[in-house]
Write a protein that holds these residues in place. Structure first.
Motif, mmCIF file in Angstrom:
data_model
loop_
_atom_site.group_PDB
_atom_site.id
_atom_site.type_symbol
_atom_site.label_atom_id
_atom_site.label_comp_id
_atom_site.label_asym_id
_atom_site.label_seq_id
_atom_site.Cartn_x
_atom_site.Cartn_y
_atom_site.Cartn_z
ATOM 1 N N LEU A 141 1.133 -1.635 -0.276
ATOM 2 C CA LEU A 141 -0.301 -0.178 0.162
ATOM 3 C C LEU A 141 0.507 0.971 0.224
ATOM 4 O O LEU A 141 0.867 2.213 -0.467
ATOM 5 C CB LEU A 141 -0.896 0.061 1.167
ATOM 6 C CG LEU A 141 -2.210 -0.674 1.813
ATOM 7 C CD1 LEU A 141 -2.916 -0.993 2.905
ATOM 8 C CD2 LEU A 141 -3.038 -0.553 0.189
ATOM 9 N N VAL A 142 1.722 2.033 0.280
ATOM 10 C CA VAL A 142 2.486 2.396 0.920
ATOM 11 C C VAL A 142 3.467 2.707 -0.613
ATOM 12 O O VAL A 142 3.671 4.238 -0.894
ATOM 13 C CB VAL A 142 3.772 2.452 2.103
ATOM 14 C CG1 VAL A 142 4.614 3.886 2.170
ATOM 15 C CG2 VAL A 142 2.805 1.883 3.796
ATOM 16 N N GLY A 143 4.364 1.861 -0.616
ATOM 17 C CA GLY A 143 4.877 1.724 -2.047
ATOM 18 C C GLY A 143 4.046 1.931 -3.043
ATOM 19 O O GLY A 143 4.650 3.337 -4.163
ATOM 20 N N ASN A 144 2.861 1.273 -3.532
ATOM 21 C CA ASN A 144 2.553 1.884 -4.812
ATOM 22 C C ASN A 144 1.271 3.191 -4.324
ATOM 23 O O ASN A 144 1.184 3.194 -5.150
ATOM 24 C CB ASN A 144 1.069 0.546 -4.906
ATOM 25 C CG ASN A 144 2.001 -0.640 -5.298
ATOM 26 O OD1 ASN A 144 2.654 -1.138 -6.390
ATOM 27 N ND2 ASN A 144 1.935 -1.662 -4.795
ATOM 28 N N GLY A 145 0.970 3.253 -2.785
ATOM 29 C CA GLY A 145 0.504 4.386 -2.695
ATOM 30 C C GLY A 145 1.130 5.430 -3.177
ATOM 31 O O GLY A 145 1.258 6.744 -3.556
ATOM 32 N N VAL A 146 2.927 5.621 -2.942
ATOM 33 C CA VAL A 146 3.937 7.260 -2.988
ATOM 34 C C VAL A 146 3.713 7.021 -4.581
ATOM 35 O O VAL A 146 3.529 7.993 -4.799
ATOM 36 C CB VAL A 146 5.277 6.282 -2.213
ATOM 37 C CG1 VAL A 146 5.890 7.359 -3.212
ATOM 38 C CG2 VAL A 146 4.660 6.814 -1.255
ATOM 39 N N ALA A 184 0.886 0.334 -10.461
ATOM 40 C CA ALA A 184 0.517 0.330 -8.927
ATOM 41 C C ALA A 184 -1.776 0.385 -8.651
ATOM 42 O O ALA A 184 -1.662 -0.294 -7.897
ATOM 43 C CB ALA A 184 0.539 1.465 -8.455
ATOM 44 N N ILE A 185 -2.052 0.931 -9.579
ATOM 45 C CA ILE A 185 -3.520 0.498 -9.546
ATOM 46 C C ILE A 185 -4.263 -1.318 -9.209
ATOM 47 O O ILE A 185 -4.868 -1.597 -8.246
ATOM 48 C CB ILE A 185 -4.234 0.960 -10.628
ATOM 49 C CG1 ILE A 185 -4.338 2.878 -9.779
ATOM 50 C CG2 ILE A 185 -6.007 0.705 -10.171
ATOM 51 C CD1 ILE A 185 -4.598 2.965 -11.189
ATOM 52 N N ILE A 186 -3.042 -2.443 -9.955
ATOM 53 C CA ILE A 186 -3.764 -3.509 -9.724
ATOM 54 C C ILE A 186 -2.964 -4.164 -9.424
ATOM 55 O O ILE A 186 -3.909 -5.112 -8.521
ATOM 56 C CB ILE A 186 -3.290 -4.142 -11.417
ATOM 57 C CG1 ILE A 186 -3.803 -3.314 -12.959
ATOM 58 C CG2 ILE A 186 -3.130 -5.947 -11.509
ATOM 59 C CD1 ILE A 186 -3.485 -3.806 -13.661
ATOM 60 N N ASP A 187 -1.647 -3.453 -8.457
ATOM 61 C CA ASP A 187 -1.090 -4.264 -7.130
ATOM 62 C C ASP A 187 -1.943 -4.013 -5.890
ATOM 63 O O ASP A 187 -2.460 -4.611 -5.202
ATOM 64 C CB ASP A 187 0.592 -3.851 -7.492
ATOM 65 C CG ASP A 187 1.388 -4.354 -8.769
ATOM 66 O OD1 ASP A 187 0.944 -5.516 -8.625
ATOM 67 O OD2 ASP A 187 2.418 -3.998 -8.726
ATOM 68 N N GLU A 230 -2.575 -7.677 -14.486
ATOM 69 C CA GLU A 230 -0.847 -7.721 -14.780
ATOM 70 C C GLU A 230 0.356 -7.926 -15.790
ATOM 71 O O GLU A 230 0.991 -7.833 -16.035
ATOM 72 C CB GLU A 230 -0.820 -8.245 -13.083
ATOM 73 C CG GLU A 230 0.569 -8.086 -12.282
ATOM 74 C CD GLU A 230 1.288 -7.196 -10.872
ATOM 75 O OE1 GLU A 230 2.039 -7.521 -10.763
ATOM 76 O OE2 GLU A 230 0.115 -7.053 -10.361
ATOM 77 N N SER A 231 -0.249 -9.248 -15.672
ATOM 78 C CA SER A 231 0.650 -9.720 -16.663
ATOM 79 C C SER A 231 0.214 -8.793 -18.100
ATOM 80 O O SER A 231 1.681 -8.938 -19.025
ATOM 81 C CB SER A 231 0.060 -11.353 -17.085
ATOM 82 O OG SER A 231 0.740 -11.913 -18.499
ATOM 83 N N GLY A 232 -0.964 -8.490 -18.060
ATOM 84 C CA GLY A 232 -1.386 -8.012 -19.921
ATOM 85 C C GLY A 232 -0.464 -5.994 -19.496
ATOM 86 O O GLY A 232 0.266 -6.037 -20.714
ATOM 87 N N VAL A 233 0.054 -5.822 -18.374
ATOM 88 C CA VAL A 233 0.728 -4.821 -18.059
ATOM 89 C C VAL A 233 1.999 -4.977 -18.134
ATOM 90 O O VAL A 233 2.605 -3.975 -18.181
ATOM 91 C CB VAL A 233 0.612 -3.878 -17.364
ATOM 92 C CG1 VAL A 233 1.530 -2.817 -16.017
ATOM 93 C CG2 VAL A 233 -0.962 -3.236 -16.542
ATOM 94 N N LEU A 234 2.680 -5.594 -17.682
ATOM 95 C CA LEU A 234 4.208 -5.902 -17.728
ATOM 96 C C LEU A 234 4.571 -6.133 -18.543
ATOM 97 O O LEU A 234 5.695 -5.282 -19.538
ATOM 98 C CB LEU A 234 4.552 -7.321 -16.623
ATOM 99 C CG LEU A 234 3.894 -7.363 -15.361
ATOM 100 C CD1 LEU A 234 4.169 -9.107 -14.717
ATOM 101 C CD2 LEU A 234 5.098 -6.651 -15.067
ATOM 102 N N SER A 284 9.182 1.478 -10.244
ATOM 103 C CA SER A 284 9.225 2.660 -10.467
ATOM 104 C C SER A 284 10.383 3.804 -9.681
ATOM 105 O O SER A 284 10.859 4.117 -10.004
ATOM 106 C CB SER A 284 7.927 2.956 -9.354
ATOM 107 O OG SER A 284 6.632 2.364 -9.936
ATOM 108 N N MET A 285 10.704 2.997 -8.509
ATOM 109 C CA MET A 285 11.637 4.138 -7.601
ATOM 110 C C MET A 285 13.011 4.329 -8.022
ATOM 111 O O MET A 285 13.839 4.902 -8.002
ATOM 112 C CB MET A 285 11.860 2.872 -6.373
ATOM 113 C CG MET A 285 11.142 3.196 -5.775
ATOM 114 S SD MET A 285 9.604 5.738 -5.246
ATOM 115 C CE MET A 285 8.662 4.918 -4.607
#
Length: 315
Positions: free
Chosen positions: A43-48, A71-74, A115-119, A294-295
Motif C-alpha cells: 500500500l505504501v509503495g504503490n500509494g507513493v 500500481a492500481i492493479i497491485d 498484471e500480466s498484460g501491463v508487464l 518505479s523507484m
C-alpha cells in the motif's frame, strides 16, 4: 439426494468457510504478521507511486502511465485477498458470503491477467524507447495508451466472465469449507456435486494461453533490447535495467505457472504448499514492483525526493 442439489446462486444465505493455510492453522499470528507486513509495504509503495504520478505533471510519459496502471492493479490484487486473510488468521472470521466469495474470485483472477498484460505493455514500451527512440512519441501516444489499457481490461473480462459463470452455476451439496486462504476458483469448484473438469480445463487453457503469449512477447522484447544495446555506451545501463525487470517478471510468472498447474494437476503436491505458493505469488510481486519498476526510474525518484523536500521546507 436430489433435494440436496441446488444452484448456490439461488441461495442468498449461502456462504463458505475459508481454512487459511491448511495444516498451519496453529500459526495464525506469524502468518498474519507476514502478510500484514507485505500488505503495508504494498500500500505504501504503490500509494507513493500513484501520488507522485498524480501530482507531478512532468510524469506523463507512456512509461509512467503503465507504472500507474501497475500500481492500481497491485493495490486491487493485494486488497482483494489480504484483509480477509488477516481476519481469518487473527479474528477467526473464516466465513465469507457467497457473493463476496465470487467477487473475490473474480478480482483475484482478473487482476492477475491484467498484471500480466501491463508487464507486457511495459516491456514493449522499453523496446520502442530503446530500439525506436525517434518514433517513441508517435507510436505510444495517449490514444494508443488508452487502447492498450482498454484491451488489457477487456481481455481479463473475456477470460473471467465465462469462468465465473461456469463456477457459479455448479450445483452445491457438499461441505462449504474451502481449503484455501481465499476463494481460489478450483478450490471452490471442487465443493460442487457436478464435475468441475470443464471449468478446470477452461481455466488451465485460458491461463496457459495468456501467460504463454505474454511471456513470449516479453522475451522477444527484452531480447531485441539487449541485441540493440550490445556494443553501445548505454549497454551496461540497458543490461542493469532489463536484468531487474526480468527478475521481477520471473518472480511473478514462475510461481504463478507452478501455482496454476499445481492447483489443477498437482495431486502429489501438498495442499499446504499449493496454498502458500498461491498466496506468495499474489502478494510478493506487489511489494517488489514499486521498488524495481518505479523507484529505479530516475524521474520518479526525483519527484519523490522533491515532494518530501518541499514538504519539509514548507513545514
Amino acid at each position: 439426494m436430489a433435494s440436496d442439489l441446488f444452484n448456490c446462486r439461488n441461495s442468498s444465505s449461502s456462504s463458505f468457510i475459508l481454512v487459511g493455510v491448511p495444516s498451519l492453522e496453529a500459526f495464525p499470528t506469524c502468518l498474519g504478521i507476514l502478510f500484514c507486513s507485505g500488505y503495508i509495504i504494498t500500500l505504501v509503495g504503490n500509494g507513493v507511486v500513484l501520488l507522485v504520478i498524480g501530482l507531478d505533471n512532468s510524469l506523463r510519459d507512456p512509461n509512467h502511465c503503465f507504472l500507474g496502471m501497475l500500481a492500481i492493479i497491485d493495490v486491487v490484487m493485494a486488497t482483494s485477498i489480504v484483509p480477509k486473510m488477516l481476519s481469518v488468521f487473527w479474528l477467526n472470521s473464516a466465513e465469507i458470503g457467497y457473493m463476496a466469495c465470487f467477487v473475490q474470485m473474480f478480482l483475484v483472477h482478473s487482476t492477475t491477467s491484467e498484471e500480466s498484460g501491463v508487464l507486457l505493455a511495459m516491456a514493449v514500451d522499453r523496446y520502442i524507447a530503446i530500439c525506436h527512440p525517434l518514433r517513441y512519441r508517435a507510436i505510444l501516444n495517449r490514444q494508443t495508451i488508452a487502447q492498450i489499457g482498454l484491451a488489457i481490461v477487456v481481455r481479463a473480462l473475456l477470460f473471467m466472465v465465462p469462468l465465473t459463470g461456469m463456477v457459479t452455476n455448479l450445483p452445491c451439496c457438499r461441505s462449504r469449507v474451502v481449503p484455501h486462504s481465499y476463494c481460489e476458483h478450483m478450490a471452490v469448484a471442487k465443493l460442487a456435486c457436478a464435475d468441475p473438469r470443464p471449468s478446470r480445463l477452461y481455466s488451465v487453457a485460458g491461463s496457459s494461453l495468456i501467460v504463454g503469449m505474454d511471456m513470449a512477447f516479453i522475451a522477444v522484447s527484452y531480447g531485441m533490447i539487449l541485441k540493440t544495446a550490445l556494443g553501445k555506451k548505454s549497454c551496461w545501463k540497458a543490461f542493469s535495467t532489463c536484468g531487474c525487470h526480468i527478475c521481477v517478471v520471473l518472480l511473478y510468472y514462475i510461481p504463478g505457472i507452478v501455482s496454476i498447474y499445481a492447483q489443477q494437476f498437482g495431486s502429489g503436491v501438498s495442499v499446504q504448499a499449493r496454498v502458500l505458493l498461491a498466496d506468495l505469488y499474489l502478494t510478493f510481486p506487489t511489494m517488489l514492483n514499486p521498488i524495481v519498476y518505479s523507484m529505479r526510474t530516475k524521474q520518479i525518484r526525483q519527484a519523490v525526493l522533491k515532494m518530501l523536500f518541499s514538504r519539509k521546507v514548507h513545514d
